[in-house]
Structures are given as structure tokens and as C-alpha cells.
Design an enzyme around this catalytic site. Structure first.
Site, mmCIF file in Angstrom:
data_model
loop_
_atom_site.group_PDB
_atom_site.id
_atom_site.type_symbol
_atom_site.label_atom_id
_atom_site.label_comp_id
_atom_site.label_asym_id
_atom_site.label_seq_id
_atom_site.Cartn_x
_atom_site.Cartn_y
_atom_site.Cartn_z
ATOM 1 N N LYS A 227 -20.441 -12.110 -28.850
ATOM 2 C CA LYS A 227 -19.068 -12.082 -29.380
ATOM 3 C C LYS A 227 -18.545 -13.492 -29.634
ATOM 4 O O LYS A 227 -19.128 -14.479 -29.187
ATOM 5 C CB LYS A 227 -18.162 -11.316 -28.405
ATOM 6 C CG LYS A 227 -18.448 -9.810 -28.442
ATOM 7 C CD LYS A 227 -17.457 -8.992 -27.638
ATOM 8 C CE LYS A 227 -17.831 -7.512 -27.732
ATOM 9 N NZ LYS A 227 -17.036 -6.660 -26.853
ATOM 10 N N ARG A 261 -23.252 -4.766 -21.181
ATOM 11 C CA ARG A 261 -23.604 -4.159 -22.478
ATOM 12 C C ARG A 261 -24.111 -5.279 -23.376
ATOM 13 O O ARG A 261 -23.341 -6.193 -23.705
ATOM 14 C CB ARG A 261 -22.361 -3.482 -23.062
ATOM 15 C CG ARG A 261 -22.597 -2.754 -24.385
ATOM 16 C CD ARG A 261 -21.305 -2.093 -24.853
ATOM 17 N NE ARG A 261 -21.517 -1.377 -26.097
ATOM 18 C CZ ARG A 261 -21.490 -1.956 -27.302
ATOM 19 N NH1 ARG A 261 -21.251 -3.252 -27.426
ATOM 20 N NH2 ARG A 261 -21.695 -1.224 -28.384
HETATM 21 C C1 9MG Z 1 -18.544 -0.394 -28.489
HETATM 22 N N1 9MG Z 1 -18.234 -1.667 -27.851
HETATM 23 C C2 9MG Z 1 -18.223 -2.886 -28.443
HETATM 24 N N2 9MG Z 1 -17.868 -3.820 -27.537
HETATM 25 C C3 9MG Z 1 -17.666 -3.171 -26.368
HETATM 26 C C4 9MG Z 1 -17.281 -3.573 -25.086
HETATM 27 O O1 9MG Z 1 -16.995 -4.837 -24.810
HETATM 28 N N3 9MG Z 1 -17.170 -2.635 -24.122
HETATM 29 C C5 9MG Z 1 -17.425 -1.340 -24.392
HETATM 30 N N4 9MG Z 1 -17.292 -0.448 -23.383
HETATM 31 N N5 9MG Z 1 -17.789 -0.885 -25.602
HETATM 32 C C6 9MG Z 1 -17.901 -1.791 -26.563
#
Ligand code: 9MG
Length: 279
Positions: A227, A261
Site C-alpha cells: 500500500k 493479509r
Molecule cells: C480487501 N482488502 C484490501 N485491503 C484490506 C485490508 O487492509 N484489510 C482487509 N480486511 N481487507 C482488505
């Protein structure tokens, strides 16, 4: 005291004995994530990406059929179902737990029928019918904070006290889910890095990871892979943010995050192995 997150077919201790961080790999099934149109080609691409992530040690695969990047337009229910469901049916018995990233109640219902282990809702189960859609299932529920919506969220994010406001939002959503009769052991919180936040807001929240876990008394999912908060500190474009993203994942895990994630599964799995060995 041991606390466990109920995750459909799985159980993840997040506090006490057996607690350790888990890697969630991102499986995007949006048109920009494969080379050409055509459902067959996108399904083949998704399956081979899932196989790569499994080889790299992923524990959870998060399938998403709508881009949540800043400025992204919404997709229709039909398109999202057509993208997500064939992939979900194809990967659900490959070994890892399966999560579906959606805010649409009808997609949640279909995913639950197909046996999904987590619904990951960037909208915090605020859509009418979302809570009812997930209430009687046994899948985990990830409640994420977002200010505004993906089309507008990065235009002018503003908070007086970002940690207090994100914490209050998450508490309100947790209460709404509990009031509907949902078991607390199914819930997981997420500060939503990049969703209506400046770089400074994101790092203030990252530094407050353990505070959010303590205040909400729930396991936390952190998603900061590739990000702009990583790009802002490293000065790197998106395709060169792997090492910075691994650093961010470790920062979250060091403060107690249960799930990270990520795009770069192999590198994050190795980093976490070393980090856990050193605990
Ligand atoms: C779908 N998505 C994209 N970024 C995310 C994040 O930081 N957390 C979660 N739970 N989903 C995300």
C-alpha cells in the site's frame, strides 16, 4: 488465558497457548489481475496463483472480485458472483482456509453455502442485510474500518483522533453483530490501512495495534501489503514494495496481530518463521 478465533473449518488461538500469526494470501479475481478476458482463463489463472501460494505456505486465501483500490468503481452483484464463486468452489478443498472479501449480502450468502471460512467485509457489515446474511453461519467475520467509500475515501481523510475514532467505530460494529446473536469468538477486527486515511493516520494506527486488540479484546487482521503507506516511507513504486511490506507485517505481528493479509506469501511466511523462532 487462551482465546480462539472460530474460522469455519479451523480454529486459530490468538491469545495464550498456541497463538501465532497466520499469513492470508490475496487472490484477486478482478479483470486487471489476469491478462485477458474470458472466465476460463481467469479461473485457470486464479487456481495456479492459489497453488503457488499454497506451495509458499499460505494458511488463508482471501478471494476478492471487486477492486478496493482508491477510486475504484463498484461492480455489479452478477459480475462479482461470476468472478468469485467458481474460484471459491475450485480452491475450497485445496487445504488452506478460504476467505471471501465482499460487502454484498448476497455474495456472503452464496459464499457461506459454498463453505467459506471467513467473510472479510471492508464495509464492517453495514450494508442492509449483511448481518442477517452471516448470522447463522460458523465462518469468521472480519470487521474493517473505512472512512467514506473506495471511490472517495482518499480525497480528504480527516480525524480528530484517528485511533479513538477507529476504535469507537469497531466497537459499535462489534456491538451490532453481538446484538444480532453472533458469537464473539467469530469476530476479528481490522483498522483498514489505506481506507480513508493519510500516511500519518496509517502509521498512527499501526503503532496502536496492541491498543486496538486490548480495547476491543478481539484478534486483529492487518493489511498493508504494497500500500501507499509502504511506498511513502520507502520511496518505492508498487512493484518494489515487497521488503517494506514484510517489515510492516512484522511490525503488526510484533504487537499481537493474528492475521497479515499479503501479496508476497513466501517472503512473509519466512519472515514470520524467523520472528516466531526468536520469541
Ligand atoms: C480487501 N482488502 C484490501 N485491503 C484490506 C485490508 O487492509 N484489510 C482487509 N480486511 N481487507 C482488505
Amino acid at each position: 488465558m487462551q482465546s480462539t478465533l472460530q474460522f469455519g473449518r479451523f480454529n486459530y488461538p490468538w491469545r495464550g497457548q498456541g497463538a501465532r500469526a497466520r499469513v492470508m494470501g490475496i487472490l484477486n479475481v478482478t479483470p486487471d489481475s489476469f491478462s485477458d478476458g474470458g472466465n476460463y482463463q481467469s479461473l485457470e489463472f486464479a487456481i495456479s496463483h492459489a497453488e503457488e501460494m499454497i506451495e509458499a505456505g499460505v494458511e488463508i486465501i482471501d478471494i476478492g472480485g471487486e477492486s478496493t483500490r482508491p477510486g475504484s468503481p463498484p461492480v455489479s452483484l452478477e459480475d462479482e458472483l461470476q468472478r468469485v464463486m467458481p474460484v471459491l468452489y475450485a480452491v475450497r478443498d485445496m487445504g488452506p482456509a478460504i476467505s471471501v472479501d465482499t460487502y454484498k449480502p448476497q455474495v456472503m450468502r452464496e459464499a457461506i453455502i459454498a463453505g467459506v471460512d471467513m467473510i472479510n467485509d471492508i464495509n464492517g457489515f453495514r450494508a442492509p442485510g449483511a448481518i442477517e446474511a452471516v448470522r447463522d453461519a460458523d465462518c469468521a467475520l472480519c470487521i474493517m474500518h473505512m472512512q467514506s467509500d473506495p471511490q472517495h475515501m482518499q480525497l480528504a481523510p480527516a480525524y480528530t483522533d484517528v485511533v479513538a475514532e477507529v476504535s469507537a467505530f469497531l466497537r459499535e460494529r462489534v456491538e451490532a453483530l453481538l446484538a444480532a446473536g453472533i458469537d464473539r469468538r467469530r469476530l476479528c477486527i481490522d483498522p483498514g490501512f489505506g481506507f480513508g486515511k493519510t500516511v500519518e493516520h496509517n502509521y498512527t494506527l499501526l503503532k496502536a495495534t496492541s491498543r486496538l486488540i486490548d480495547e476491543l479484546d478481539l484478534p486483529l487482521l492487518a493489511g498493508l501489503s504494497r500500500k501507499s503507506m509502504v511506498g511513502a516511507v520507502t520511496g518505492k513504486p508498487v512493484e518494489q514494495r515487497m521488503a517494506g511490506s514484510v517489515g510492516g507485517a512484522l511490525a503488526a505481528v510484533a504487537q499481537g496481530a493474528l492475521i497479515v493479509r499479503v501479496h508476497d506469501v513466501a517472503e512473509t511466511v519466512d519472515a514470520l518463521k524467523v520472528w516466531h523462532a526468536a520469541q
